[in-house]
Each structure stands twice: as C-alpha cells, then as structure tokens.
Scaffold this motif. Sequence first.
Motif, PDB file in Angstrom:
ATOM      1  N   LEU A 156       0.683  -1.368   0.097  1.00 40.07           N
ATOM      2  CA  LEU A 156       0.203  -0.008  -0.091  1.00 40.07           C
ATOM      3  C   LEU A 156       0.865   1.166  -0.132  1.00 40.07           C
ATOM      4  CD1 LEU A 156      -2.506  -1.013   2.699  1.00 40.07           C
ATOM      5  CD2 LEU A 156      -3.096  -0.925   0.470  1.00 40.07           C
ATOM      6  N   PRO A 157       0.607   2.297  -0.657  1.00 38.71           N
ATOM      7  CA  PRO A 157       1.087   3.578  -0.854  1.00 38.71           C
ATOM      8  C   PRO A 157       1.171   4.376   0.931  1.00 38.71           C
ATOM      9  CG  PRO A 157      -0.282   3.496  -2.439  1.00 38.71           C
ATOM     10  CD  PRO A 157      -0.740   2.361  -1.655  1.00 38.71           C
ATOM     11  N   ASP A 158      -0.048   3.937   1.517  1.00 40.86           N
ATOM     12  CA  ASP A 158       0.052   4.707   2.613  1.00 40.86           C
ATOM     13  C   ASP A 158      -0.525   3.465   3.830  1.00 40.86           C
ATOM     14  OD1 ASP A 158      -1.133   5.961   4.979  1.00 40.86           O
ATOM     15  OD2 ASP A 158      -1.542   7.668   3.772  1.00 40.86           O
ATOM     16  N   LEU A 159       0.666   3.127   4.695  1.00 38.07           N
ATOM     17  CA  LEU A 159       0.222   2.215   5.607  1.00 38.07           C
ATOM     18  C   LEU A 159      -0.958   2.602   6.709  1.00 38.07           C
ATOM     19  CD1 LEU A 159       1.495  -0.697   5.576  1.00 38.07           C
ATOM     20  CD2 LEU A 159       2.952   0.170   7.405  1.00 38.07           C
ATOM     21  N   GLU A 160      -0.624   3.841   7.136  1.00 33.70           N
ATOM     22  CA  GLU A 160      -1.722   4.170   8.107  1.00 33.70           C
ATOM     23  C   GLU A 160      -3.406   4.165   7.480  1.00 33.70           C
ATOM     24  OE1 GLU A 160      -1.231   4.502  11.414  1.00 33.70           O
ATOM     25  OE2 GLU A 160       0.899   3.621  10.702  1.00 33.70           O
ATOM     26  N   ARG A 161      -3.408   4.638   6.283  1.00 31.96           N
ATOM     27  CA  ARG A 161      -4.789   4.606   5.465  1.00 31.96           C
ATOM     28  C   ARG A 161      -5.283   3.241   5.438  1.00 31.96           C
ATOM     29  NH1 ARG A 161      -5.037   7.317   0.137  1.00 31.96           N
ATOM     30  NH2 ARG A 161      -7.404   6.456   0.325  1.00 31.96           N
ATOM     31  N   GLY A 162      -4.408   2.350   5.170  1.00 31.66           N
ATOM     32  CA  GLY A 162      -4.524   0.847   5.262  1.00 31.66           C
ATOM     33  C   GLY A 162      -5.157   0.338   6.551  1.00 31.66           C
ATOM     34  N   LYS A 163      -4.344   0.627   7.497  1.00 33.24           N
ATOM     35  CA  LYS A 163      -4.782   0.080   8.840  1.00 33.24           C
ATOM     36  C   LYS A 163      -6.160   0.620   9.249  1.00 33.24           C
ATOM     37  CE  LYS A 163      -0.005   0.167  11.031  1.00 33.24           C
ATOM     38  NZ  LYS A 163       0.706   0.681  12.059  1.00 33.24           N
ATOM     39  N   ARG A 164      -6.505   1.774   9.048  1.00 32.75           N
ATOM     40  CA  ARG A 164      -7.910   2.503   9.166  1.00 32.75           C
ATOM     41  C   ARG A 164      -8.965   1.729   8.346  1.00 32.75           C
ATOM     42  NH1 ARG A 164      -4.805   7.223   9.064  1.00 32.75           N
ATOM     43  NH2 ARG A 164      -5.592   7.801   7.035  1.00 32.75           N
ATOM     44  N   PHE A 165      -8.589   1.429   7.009  1.00 32.23           N
ATOM     45  CA  PHE A 165      -9.633   0.615   6.405  1.00 32.23           C
ATOM     46  C   PHE A 165      -9.907  -0.635   6.780  1.00 32.23           C
ATOM     47  CE2 PHE A 165     -10.807  -2.104   2.635  1.00 32.23           C
ATOM     48  CZ  PHE A 165     -12.035  -1.378   2.451  1.00 32.23           C
ATOM     49  N   TYR A 166      -8.677  -1.300   6.902  1.00 29.78           N
ATOM     50  CA  TYR A 166      -8.853  -3.060   7.079  1.00 29.78           C
ATOM     51  C   TYR A 166      -9.277  -3.178   8.670  1.00 29.78           C
ATOM     52  CZ  TYR A 166      -7.247  -3.803   2.484  1.00 29.78           C
ATOM     53  OH  TYR A 166      -7.004  -4.164   1.162  1.00 29.78           O
ATOM     54  N   GLY A 167      -8.603  -2.225   9.716  1.00 29.92           N
ATOM     55  CA  GLY A 167      -9.190  -2.201  10.761  1.00 29.92           C
ATOM     56  C   GLY A 167     -10.800  -2.115  10.991  1.00 29.92           C
ATOM     57  N   GLY A 168     -11.505  -1.211  10.260  1.00 30.54           N
ATOM     58  CA  GLY A 168     -12.424  -0.739  10.411  1.00 30.54           C
ATOM     59  C   GLY A 168     -13.515  -2.180   9.635  1.00 30.54           C
ATOM     60  N   LEU A 169     -12.959  -2.671   8.590  1.00 36.18           N
ATOM     61  CA  LEU A 169     -13.782  -3.566   7.862  1.00 36.18           C
ATOM     62  C   LEU A 169     -13.709  -4.902   8.601  1.00 36.18           C
ATOM     63  CD1 LEU A 169     -15.528  -4.476   5.476  1.00 36.18           C
ATOM     64  CD2 LEU A 169     -13.256  -4.666   4.148  1.00 36.18           C
ATOM     65  N   LEU A 170     -12.298  -5.374   8.818  1.00 35.39           N
ATOM     66  CA  LEU A 170     -11.746  -6.710   9.172  1.00 35.39           C
ATOM     67  C   LEU A 170     -11.916  -6.955  10.759  1.00 35.39           C
ATOM     68  CD1 LEU A 170      -9.949  -7.936   6.186  1.00 35.39           C
ATOM     69  CD2 LEU A 170     -12.642  -8.281   6.652  1.00 35.39           C
ATOM     70  N   GLY A 171     -11.831  -5.730  11.627  1.00 34.03           N
ATOM     71  CA  GLY A 171     -11.608  -6.047  12.921  1.00 34.03           C
ATOM     72  C   GLY A 171     -10.330  -6.190  13.192  1.00 34.03           C
ATOM     73  N   TRP A 172      -9.345  -5.921  12.294  1.00 37.05           N
ATOM     74  CA  TRP A 172      -8.072  -6.132  12.738  1.00 37.05           C
ATOM     75  C   TRP A 172      -7.315  -5.175  13.673  1.00 37.05           C
ATOM     76  CZ3 TRP A 172      -5.852  -6.998   6.995  1.00 37.05           C
ATOM     77  CH2 TRP A 172      -6.531  -8.333   6.596  1.00 37.05           C
ATOM     78  N   THR A 173      -6.339  -5.620  14.347  1.00 34.55           N
ATOM     79  CA  THR A 173      -5.442  -4.700  15.109  1.00 34.55           C
ATOM     80  C   THR A 173      -4.136  -5.031  14.347  1.00 34.55           C
ATOM     81  OG1 THR A 173      -4.991  -6.405  16.741  1.00 34.55           O
ATOM     82  CG2 THR A 173      -6.760  -4.697  17.265  1.00 34.55           C
ATOM     83  N   PHE A 174      -3.060  -4.093  14.980  1.00 32.97           N
ATOM     84  CA  PHE A 174      -1.724  -4.117  14.048  1.00 32.97           C
ATOM     85  C   PHE A 174      -0.348  -4.255  15.219  1.00 32.97           C
ATOM     86  CE2 PHE A 174      -4.951  -2.364  11.694  1.00 32.97           C
ATOM     87  CZ  PHE A 174      -4.975  -3.121  10.341  1.00 32.97           C
ATOM     88  N   SER A 175       0.422  -4.982  14.641  1.00 30.70           N
ATOM     89  CA  SER A 175       1.558  -4.923  15.183  1.00 30.70           C
ATOM     90  C   SER A 175       2.322  -3.702  15.166  1.00 30.70           C
ATOM     91  CB  SER A 175       2.634  -6.293  15.156  1.00 30.70           C
ATOM     92  OG  SER A 175       3.038  -6.044  13.697  1.00 30.70           O
ATOM     93  N   GLU A 176       3.453  -3.452  15.635  1.00 33.40           N
ATOM     94  CA  GLU A 176       4.373  -2.461  15.641  1.00 33.40           C
ATOM     95  C   GLU A 176       4.976  -2.676  14.319  1.00 33.40           C
ATOM     96  OE1 GLU A 176       4.590   0.452  16.966  1.00 33.40           O
ATOM     97  OE2 GLU A 176       3.146   0.044  18.644  1.00 33.40           O
ATOM     98  N   SER A 177       5.229  -1.627  13.517  1.00 35.29           N
ATOM     99  CA  SER A 177       5.915  -1.664  12.084  1.00 35.29           C
ATOM    100  C   SER A 177       7.507  -1.969  12.563  1.00 35.29           C
ATOM    101  CB  SER A 177       5.643  -0.588  11.291  1.00 35.29           C
ATOM    102  OG  SER A 177       4.366  -0.335  11.041  1.00 35.29           O
ATOM    103  N   ALA A 178       7.971  -2.947  11.707  1.00 35.28           N
ATOM    104  CA  ALA A 178       9.402  -2.939  11.996  1.00 35.28           C
ATOM    105  C   ALA A 178      10.438  -2.300  10.825  1.00 35.28           C
ATOM    106  CB  ALA A 178       9.926  -4.485  12.040  1.00 35.28           C
ATOM    107  N   PRO A 179      11.083  -1.255  11.504  1.00 35.10           N
ATOM    108  CA  PRO A 179      11.882  -0.303  10.534  1.00 35.10           C
ATOM    109  C   PRO A 179      12.999  -1.401   9.805  1.00 35.10           C
ATOM    110  CG  PRO A 179      11.788   0.643  12.746  1.00 35.10           C
ATOM    111  CD  PRO A 179      11.225  -0.668  12.900  1.00 35.10           C
ATOM    112  N   ALA A 180      13.403  -2.280  10.387  1.00 35.87           N
ATOM    113  CA  ALA A 180      14.265  -3.452   9.840  1.00 35.87           C
ATOM    114  C   ALA A 180      13.861  -4.234   8.700  1.00 35.87           C
ATOM    115  CB  ALA A 180      15.071  -4.127  11.007  1.00 35.87           C
ATOM    116  N   SER A 181      12.493  -4.443   8.726  1.00 34.21           N
ATOM    117  CA  SER A 181      11.839  -5.016   7.707  1.00 34.21           C
ATOM    118  C   SER A 181      10.987  -3.937   6.849  1.00 34.21           C
ATOM    119  CB  SER A 181      10.942  -6.236   8.368  1.00 34.21           C
ATOM    120  OG  SER A 181      10.109  -5.665   9.092  1.00 34.21           O
TER     121      SER A 181
END
Length: 254
Positions: A16-41
């Motif tokens: 995705l171009p914008d990870l935070e927008r993706g989190k809002r979308f999929y969190g709202g639609l599928l009830g997902w929460t998210f791990s901390e993003s890993a800079p090393a990956s």
Amino acid sequence: MTALADGAPCWADVMLPDLERGKRFYGGLLGWTFSESAPASGGYTQALRNGKRAAGLMPRQGDRAPTAWGLYFATGDIERTAALIRGAGGRILTAPMEVGALGTMLIAADPSGAVFGAWQAGAHRGFETGREPGAYLWMGLHTRDAAAADAFYGTVFGFEGVTDSPMARPGFLPWRLPGQAREIGCRVEMDATYPQEAPAHVLVCFLVDAMDAAVRTATGLGGSVVIRPQPTPGGPFAVFCDNQGAGFGVIGLR
C-alpha cells in the motif's frame, strides 16, 4: 502451530502507498489490530484478529510497485518448488530469500502472468486464524487459459480439480490438495465479461459477518464495490477495492 501442508495457502499481504490509511480501512472492515511496524523489515506490519496473525501490510516500494494483495503457498522445500515452477513454464520474480528466522520466500508468476508467492516456514508458520470473520478464507486464480493453469498448479503444488463440487460450473473449478476433502480455492476462467486489459491474478478472499454491513463499512471508509454481492454455495460473495485501490474478495457467513 504445525506447518501447513505443501500447497496450502499460508499467508497473504498487501502493498500500500499509505500504511496508516490501510490500517484504518482494514481495521474498520475486518476488525484487525496491528503489530508495531519493524523498520528493519521496511515497515512490514502484521495484522491481528483477536491476537492471532491474520495477514500482513507493507509500504509500497516505489511508484512502479503494484498496490495489490499477494498470496503465498506453503512448501517444505522452496528450492524444489522454484525448480518445479521453472519446469512448468513459470518465472521466478524474486529468488528464494531468507527472511531472518521467520522463513524463506520466493515470488513467481505462472505462465499466464498471475503472481504468487511460496513460503518455507521457519518461526513464522503463517495464518493463525481459522474460519472466523476477519480471517483469510479462499483464493481464486483468474486466468484466460484454464487448461494451462490447471496443469501448472497441479504440477507445482499438486492441486486437483473437484469436478463434482457443488460449486463447480463451466469456467469455475474448485481445487483441493491431494488426499484432502476440503477445497482450498478455485480456478476462474476469465471470459468476455472481464475487461481486455485485466491481467491474470490471484484474488485473496476474507470472511465477513454480514455482507450488507461489509458493503456499507467498506464504502464508508473510502473503498468501492467492484463486483456486487451475489449468492454462491459458499455464501454471499463480492469483490471490493480498498481505499487505495487494492482488490480483494469477501465472503459472508451463510
């Protein structure tokens, strides 16, 4: 969690171009929460459903990279899988590479150009979710050459066509793994109803509680409905695009 059988869909992630927008979308639609993003990956983020691994989100690398979902199939020997892909007429796009202690991945394209991945598990075994809302449920390989697709995936992963399935119909063939009764996905022949420019692709599908609510939520979060909900033997089915243009399928509880 034990390793999945060879050929089983084991993980899905989206660029995705914008990870935070993706989190809002999929969190709202599928009830997902998210791990901390890993800079090393590279900012790769795991999506969780009730604390269990459900999928991955990653920042798109450059403007030429697709905004799209990808699916990985399990393998116990990724070098052998790479050789089978080449021998069956596919292409290796990303050669087998270790992802730390998590496992080893490759990215490939089948003879019609549909892109998929293979994953040899290390510490990361893949999906931890079961058949529950917000979880991966099904895959659909869309191609204009059905016979070639059946032969390719049969050779590489052992997929078998289930011609007597209640879901089988002309142009739509469910697949299962050898020795298993459960269908894991399907091959869909792209006919004249598909735009000529539409490429062969793997459609990643998730389970939702209620289709009507999912439509309202997805569109309310800036997504769109590509294929309107329709009844199927497996439950109501639709295709959405998220708020950045990545397409995916949704299947409602029956």
